[in-house]
Design a protein around this motif. Structure first.
Motif, PDB file in Angstrom:
ATOM      1  N   ARG A 403       0.816  -1.214   0.000  1.00 28.92           N
ATOM      2  CA  ARG A 403       0.000   0.000   0.000  1.00 28.92           C
ATOM      3  C   ARG A 403       0.856   1.273   0.000  1.00 28.92           C
ATOM      4  N   MET A 406       2.435   0.824  -3.714  1.00 30.70           N
ATOM      5  CA  MET A 406       1.489   0.537  -4.800  1.00 30.70           C
ATOM      6  C   MET A 406       2.145  -0.305  -5.891  1.00 30.70           C
ATOM      7  N   ARG A 479      -9.093  -5.128  -7.184  1.00 29.95           N
ATOM      8  CA  ARG A 479      -7.992  -4.322  -7.717  1.00 29.95           C
ATOM      9  C   ARG A 479      -7.272  -5.066  -8.844  1.00 29.95           C
ATOM     10  N   ASP A 623      -8.280   4.893   4.087  1.00 26.63           N
ATOM     11  CA  ASP A 623      -8.298   5.772   2.910  1.00 26.63           C
ATOM     12  C   ASP A 623      -8.281   7.251   3.280  1.00 26.63           C
ATOM     13  N   GLY A 647      -1.166   4.536  -0.492  1.00 22.41           N
ATOM     14  CA  GLY A 647      -1.470   5.181  -1.763  1.00 22.41           C
ATOM     15  C   GLY A 647      -0.247   5.695  -2.488  1.00 22.41           C
ATOM     16  N   SER A 667       2.255  12.778  -5.244  1.00 19.79           N
ATOM     17  CA  SER A 667       1.684  11.486  -5.616  1.00 19.79           C
ATOM     18  C   SER A 667       2.635  10.737  -6.534  1.00 19.79           C
ATOM     19  N   GLU A 671      -3.085   7.659  -6.982  1.00 17.94           N
ATOM     20  CA  GLU A 671      -4.211   7.092  -6.229  1.00 17.94           C
ATOM     21  C   GLU A 671      -5.120   8.207  -5.692  1.00 17.94           C
ATOM     22  N   CYS A 673      -6.753  10.663  -3.189  1.00 16.11           N
ATOM     23  CA  CYS A 673      -6.110  11.297  -2.033  1.00 16.11           C
ATOM     24  C   CYS A 673      -7.150  12.070  -1.242  1.00 16.11           C
TER      25      CYS A 673
END
Length: 754
Positions: A403, A406, A479, A623, A647, A667, A671, A673
């Motif tokens: 995570r 990614m 996913r 999240d 993320g 980023s 992902e 945000c």
């Protein structure tokens, strides 16, 4: 405001305020100077016994040197001590010494006076080679000082027993052979049973006189010598050639020697700036940065996972990997610290030993399941007994590695299939009760009533891991675009799994067992931390708070890692002052060199303490990215740069006068945000700049105060208050607060006014 933020970090100067210092020689493992490169390590200290006051010890450890033990509770290859290099002086070591562990350059430097003269020392384990270098300059009074290697069986009992004896520790019967070649290289081969053992090689170079330490007012002559030592796991002819080539490949003079040292330093200089934090508590700031040094000294991405000791072996009942908490907590700070390459050593181990994980479960389950018992060697050979959830918890670490990066390949090739197998093991054990709910049979909740062998149905530990695993597999299958035939079963489990058992004290150990006496582990709070599958509702928060305070209030069996868990749980609740209180309690249990020891060293506790500090500054779960979510009232300032979140975001932030004034989010993966910050409640107003534009597009302010920001891979957003011009820089503080750790200095906690 520009689309980048200004940094002003003088790394050598900043880290120097956290170097460990000794004015008196370190007298035990607890306050020794530790150096290492993820494989080979040395703990440097002395001894009080009058027969050994002239000796400075370099107690050696190499992570992969193990010996098989037979007839014990656990028959697996365990870590074993391998001996030490001693610097033996003419006179007794005198006071005051000047010893510094230079974090920036990862080396020890020392000025050691003796009753006969003086010695100046530099020592390091090379970042890229398994070689210990000990350079020492002697004056006339110490001209006959010398280094000696001692295989473990040959270590003087005075030294061998200085840190105590653990009768549970396996010490193999060892045969020692020593040979010296014409080229000056000496070999020491220690052979154990079963063809195991290790080979050590060393060479002392006489580099002649130096005037480096000579002042204009003295007529001293200094002579420089250099000892290079390496250790290899194995006792074959090929192993001997490997260690020979390692030493012969090092030139000790001219540009080649300078380059060799430069390569060592450059590795560390590249390592530290991956992220940055500074807080207005120098003890905890120093503690944090020493843990960052410790992590990279204990593992590397292509090496073995960190066991309970790291490379610094000493007397212990736990000479291996423990999976009901230790390994998981050991790796906990690498994710937010943006040091994912260190986490790769755990990932690689699981990749290499997937077949063994399958064989750890009963044969009837091996078609779809895998598991991991309580402890093992590096081969992960640990059959399931009374703890079922250890592999699932370890997969939570792997999930975090995914995570925060990614890395979809990692998710597909390792995390998904291995997590699936760990959850299938639970699925074989589930039973439907008369209430129509799904229940788990009686199991152990790690560390609760261990000596009583207490078990209970529906342990919080296992229910929370099963629930988290099913939720995660459903997310991951979507996913990855996988139509998994078990998806309906996972949904059914989430619908019908019995709730986490709760009573008036909070979360219970299990459905038939409340927390009634001291419990050092937070296994009954796993749903709150680190799994974060509860905590979003007011009801959840009330139960977590009640559980936390009842647990810590029981006192009876609390340990250092109890306080790291408590601090992170309090931080999850936003209770910064309480989190700080737990960390300050931890500081009373940490050894002077930031190591931690119970019946033996356990490295996870201080490392998990570093994660607790991170949790006060930045959290990402559910999240949602939370910036400064649990800052104590007394921390009116704070700064961090390039901390990593779920993320694949790199986040920087500055806090001034009790308010956040700047946030930068970069980023890496594009992902979604969502961020929560006190900027949205400021009276001064704030600006959001997305992709270099302040037009108001690219973000959306939600009713709950959170901010949705739309970022493509490589884009960043800047949030800042009107008129602020913050800089990423260390928080200024008085030098009297620097260099807390190293020698035993209890007065830094209680005595001398600052």
């Amino acid at each position: 405001m520009s689309s980048y933020i200004q940094t002003n970090i003088n790394w050598p100067s900043f880290l120097s305020r956290h170097d460990m210092l000794w004015k008196a020689r370190p007298m035990s493992w607890d306050e020794g100077v530790f150096i290492g490169n993820g494989l080979l390590g040395a703990m440097i200290y002395s001894e009080e016994h009058k027969a050994k006051r002239h000796v400075l010890r370099f107690v050696l450890g190499r992570t992969d040197v193990t010996a098989t033990r037979k007839g014990g509770v656990k028959d697996f290859p365990v870590r074993v001590p391998i001996g030490e290099l001693t610097l033996e002086m003419e006179g007794w070591i005198y006071q005051p010494c000047e010893i510094r562990l230079d974090l920036w350059n990862a080396e020890m430097r020392a000025v050691v006076p003796t009753t006969k003269g003086e010695i100046r020392i530099r020592a390091f384990v090379h970042a890229l080679s398994p070689v210990l270098a000990v350079e020492f300059d002697t004056d006339d009074g110490e001209s006959r000082a010398q280094v000696k290697w001692h295989a473990y069986p040959e270590v003087d009992p005075i030294l061998k027993n200085a840190d105590g004896i653990n009768l549970n520790q396996h010490i193999p019967v060892t045969t020692v052979q020593r040979t010296t070649e014409e080229q000056g290289i000496t070999f020491g081969v220690q052979s154990y049973d079963h063809g195991e053992g290790c080979t050590t090689a060393w060479k002392v170079h006489d580099l002649g006189q130096t005037d480096e330490h000579k002042s204009d007012s003295e007529d001293k002559k200094w002579n420089r010598r250099l000892c290079l030592l390496t250790v290899m796991n194995g006792v074959t002819v090929e192993d001997k050639e490997t260690v020979r080539n390692e030493l012969e490949g090092i030139s000790v003079s001219g540009p080649a020697w300078t380059s060799w040292i430069s390569n060592h330093r450059q590795w560390w200089h590249d390592y530290y700036p991956a992220s940055f934090i500074s807080i207005p508590d120098m003890q905890l700031e120093s503690f944090y940065w020493i843990q960052m040094y410790k992590l990279a000294s204990a593992t590397r991405k292509n090496l073995l996972p960190i066991d309970n000791q790291g490379p610094w072996m000493t007397s212990t009942p736990w000479p291996g990997l423990w999976f009901n908490m230790n390994v998981q907590m050991t790796y906990s700070p690498v994710y937010t610290a943006n040091r994912l390459e260190l986490g790769q050593s755990l990932i690689s181990s699981l990749q290499q030993h997937q077949e063994q994980l399958i064989h750890n479960v009963p044969e009837s389950f091996r078609s779809d399941s895998a598991g991991l018992g309580r402890s093992s060697s590096y081969d992960l050979n640990s059959p399931i007994e009374d703890e079922v959830g250890n592999l699932t918890w370890l997969m939570h670490n792997c999930w975090r590695q995914y995570r925060y990066s990614m890395d979809e390949d990692m998710l597909r090739d390792l995390v998904y299939p291995l997590l699936r197998r760990s959850i299938c093991l639970y699925m074989h054990l589930l039973e439907e009760g008369e209430d129509g709910r799904l229940h788990l049979p009686a199991m152990v909740s790690p560390e609760y009533g261990s000596f009583k062998q207490l078990t209970t149905p529906d342990t919080h530990y296992d229910l929370s891991l099963l629930r988290w695993g099913c939720q995660t597999l459903l997310y991951a299958s979507e996913r990855l675009g996988i139509q998994d035939p078990l998806q309906d079963r996972w949904n059914d489990i989430l619908t019908r799994l019995t709730p986490l058992p709760v009573d008036h004290t909070g979360y219970q150990i299990g459905s038939e067992l409340s927390l009634e006496f001291g419990h050092r582990h937070f296994s009954h709070l796993l749903a709150a931390f680190p799994l974060h599958i509860v905590g979003n509702s007011d009801e959840d928060r009330e139960v977590i708070t009640r559980s936390l305070r009842h647990w810590i209030g029981m006192e009876g069996d609390l340990r250092g890692f109890s306080f790291t868990g408590a601090a992170s749980i309090a931080a999850t609740l936003g209770l910064g002052d309480e989190a700080l209180a737990y960390l300050r309690s931890l500081m009373h249990l940490i050894k002077p060199n930031t190591m931690y020891k119970e019946a033996g060293p356990v490295i996870e506790t201080p490392l998990a303490g570093a994660e607790a500090i991170q949790d006060m500054l930045l959290q990402s779960w559910g999240d949602l990215i939370r910036v400064f979510p649990a800052v104590p009232e007394e921390w009116q300032e704070g700064v961090f740069h390039n901390l990593r979140t779920e993320g694949g975001f790199l986040v920087s932030a500055v806090r001034e006068a009790g308010r956040t004034v700047l946030i930068r989010i970069h980023s890496q993966a594009g992902e979604p945000c969502r961020i929560i910050t006190d900027l949205t409640s400021t009276d001064q107003g704030f600006t959001v700049e997305v992709g270099g534009k302040t037009s108001g597009s690219g973000y959306h302010l939600q009713e709950d105060g959170s901010i949705d920001i739309m970022l493509k891979p490589g884009e960043e957003a800047i949030l800042y208050t009107a008129g602020s011009k913050p800089i990423i820089a260390p928080i200024p503080t008085h030098p009297v607060t620097f260099n807390t750790f190293g020698g035993r200095k209890p007065w830094r906690l209680y005595g001398i006014p600052k």
